[in-house]
Design a protein around this motif. Sequence first.
Motif, PDB file in Angstrom:
ATOM      1  N   GLN A 111      -9.816  45.656  87.071  1.00 29.18           N
ATOM      2  CA  GLN A 111     -10.437  46.955  87.494  1.00 29.18           C
ATOM      3  C   GLN A 111     -10.144  47.392  85.855  1.00 29.18           C
ATOM      4  O   GLN A 111     -11.129  49.014  85.719  1.00 29.18           O
ATOM      5  CB  GLN A 111      -8.976  47.569  88.043  1.00 29.18           C
ATOM      6  CG  GLN A 111      -9.217  47.815  89.393  1.00 29.18           C
ATOM      7  CD  GLN A 111      -8.105  47.799  90.530  1.00 29.18           C
ATOM      8  OE1 GLN A 111      -7.404  48.062  90.206  1.00 29.18           O
ATOM      9  NE2 GLN A 111      -8.623  48.678  91.650  1.00 29.18           N
ATOM     10  N   SER A 112      -9.575  47.329  84.947  1.00 27.09           N
ATOM     11  CA  SER A 112      -9.858  47.899  83.868  1.00 27.09           C
ATOM     12  C   SER A 112     -11.423  47.725  82.751  1.00 27.09           C
ATOM     13  O   SER A 112     -11.496  48.127  82.124  1.00 27.09           O
ATOM     14  CB  SER A 112      -8.796  47.783  82.747  1.00 27.09           C
ATOM     15  OG  SER A 112      -8.988  46.099  82.335  1.00 27.09           O
ATOM     16  N   GLY A 113     -11.994  46.733  83.527  1.00 25.77           N
ATOM     17  CA  GLY A 113     -13.493  46.241  83.372  1.00 25.77           C
ATOM     18  C   GLY A 113     -13.152  45.008  82.097  1.00 25.77           C
ATOM     19  O   GLY A 113     -13.958  44.682  82.146  1.00 25.77           O
ATOM     20  N   SER A 114     -12.267  44.122  82.483  1.00 32.16           N
ATOM     21  CA  SER A 114     -11.646  42.848  81.808  1.00 32.16           C
ATOM     22  C   SER A 114     -12.189  41.133  82.705  1.00 32.16           C
ATOM     23  O   SER A 114     -11.755  41.273  83.012  1.00 32.16           O
ATOM     24  CB  SER A 114     -10.071  42.998  81.021  1.00 32.16           C
ATOM     25  OG  SER A 114     -10.057  43.643  80.140  1.00 32.16           O
ATOM     26  N   LEU A 115     -13.757  41.786  83.033  1.00 31.84           N
ATOM     27  CA  LEU A 115     -14.083  41.261  84.254  1.00 31.84           C
ATOM     28  C   LEU A 115     -14.116  39.345  83.684  1.00 31.84           C
ATOM     29  O   LEU A 115     -15.189  38.792  84.614  1.00 31.84           O
ATOM     30  CB  LEU A 115     -15.072  41.621  84.529  1.00 31.84           C
ATOM     31  CG  LEU A 115     -15.116  43.083  85.283  1.00 31.84           C
ATOM     32  CD1 LEU A 115     -16.175  43.785  85.301  1.00 31.84           C
ATOM     33  CD2 LEU A 115     -14.756  42.543  86.931  1.00 31.84           C
ATOM     34  N   ASN A 116     -14.017  38.767  82.352  1.00 32.01           N
ATOM     35  CA  ASN A 116     -14.608  37.785  81.363  1.00 32.01           C
ATOM     36  C   ASN A 116     -12.995  37.597  81.473  1.00 32.01           C
ATOM     37  O   ASN A 116     -13.424  36.313  81.562  1.00 32.01           O
ATOM     38  CB  ASN A 116     -15.075  37.854  80.366  1.00 32.01           C
ATOM     39  CG  ASN A 116     -16.173  37.762  80.920  1.00 32.01           C
ATOM     40  OD1 ASN A 116     -17.201  37.024  81.766  1.00 32.01           O
ATOM     41  ND2 ASN A 116     -17.168  38.912  80.312  1.00 32.01           N
ATOM     42  N   THR A 117     -11.723  37.644  82.045  1.00 31.40           N
ATOM     43  CA  THR A 117     -10.516  37.224  82.319  1.00 31.40           C
ATOM     44  C   THR A 117     -10.681  36.353  82.668  1.00 31.40           C
ATOM     45  O   THR A 117     -11.097  36.727  84.711  1.00 31.40           O
ATOM     46  CB  THR A 117      -9.680  38.052  82.060  1.00 31.40           C
ATOM     47  OG1 THR A 117      -9.690  39.110  81.264  1.00 31.40           O
ATOM     48  CG2 THR A 117      -8.403  37.571  82.119  1.00 31.40           C
ATOM     49  N   GLY A 168     -19.958  47.929  90.995  1.00 30.06           N
ATOM     50  CA  GLY A 168     -19.612  47.350  89.787  1.00 30.06           C
ATOM     51  C   GLY A 168     -18.170  46.139  90.193  1.00 30.06           C
ATOM     52  O   GLY A 168     -17.694  46.285  91.182  1.00 30.06           O
ATOM     53  N   LEU A 169     -18.531  45.342  90.091  1.00 27.19           N
ATOM     54  CA  LEU A 169     -17.361  44.737  89.929  1.00 27.19           C
ATOM     55  C   LEU A 169     -15.713  44.496  90.099  1.00 27.19           C
ATOM     56  O   LEU A 169     -15.088  44.256  90.471  1.00 27.19           O
ATOM     57  CB  LEU A 169     -17.445  43.123  88.835  1.00 27.19           C
ATOM     58  CG  LEU A 169     -18.620  42.274  88.680  1.00 27.19           C
ATOM     59  CD1 LEU A 169     -18.816  40.880  87.758  1.00 27.19           C
ATOM     60  CD2 LEU A 169     -18.324  41.388  90.535  1.00 27.19           C
TER      61      LEU A 169
END
Length: 203
Positions: A111-117, A168-169
């Motif tokens: 949710q913070s935007g670190s979607l490559n984690t 948004g993802l």
Amino acid sequence: MSVKRLLIARHGETDYNLKGLLQGRSIDAPLNETGWTQAEKLSSYLTNYTADKLYCSSLQRTWQTAKPFSEKHQLETVREKGLDEMDFGEYEGIPYMDASDDLKKLKLIWQSGSLNTPIPGGESPVEVFERANDVIQRDIENRKSDTLVYVLHGRLIRILLSKWLGYGLENMHKVEHQNGAVNHLVYDDGFKAVYLNKTDHLK
């Protein structure tokens, strides 16, 4: 290219669903009795639409769900590994409640935007979106049929719809899904929702 209709259904219930066990890409569980009933009801509903092929993942819970419709209408079922469920890594096959604390932390990271984690030992939301979106975009470009029917997985549906519909993802958790439910989208240089998570046919 003509406007395409996409009907995206979630597979029927498995015993993993029933028992609250995490069921990702490495779990190839079959439908249970409830799941087969949902598959039959889904088939009856999809009869309202004309398609020349069915698309699903390589995992049996999707192609078993597609089977009643494909047999009734003698449709080819195309199985694509790129449409498999998210790989839940070290959490595959364990009770959701046992992993809930870790998954909540991961949800906050996404949710913070670190979607490559990625999930430990598994995939990231970006990886899942890219592999599945590539398959479906190819189908849209190559198929002459105006209606494309997919039987997919819950987390994968969340990932695809959140990105396609502009949520948004990071907001994929807001996309609801139930076993046997149908999402109706149209594609014309972008995706628009006609309805989401439709379950009336399952009653």
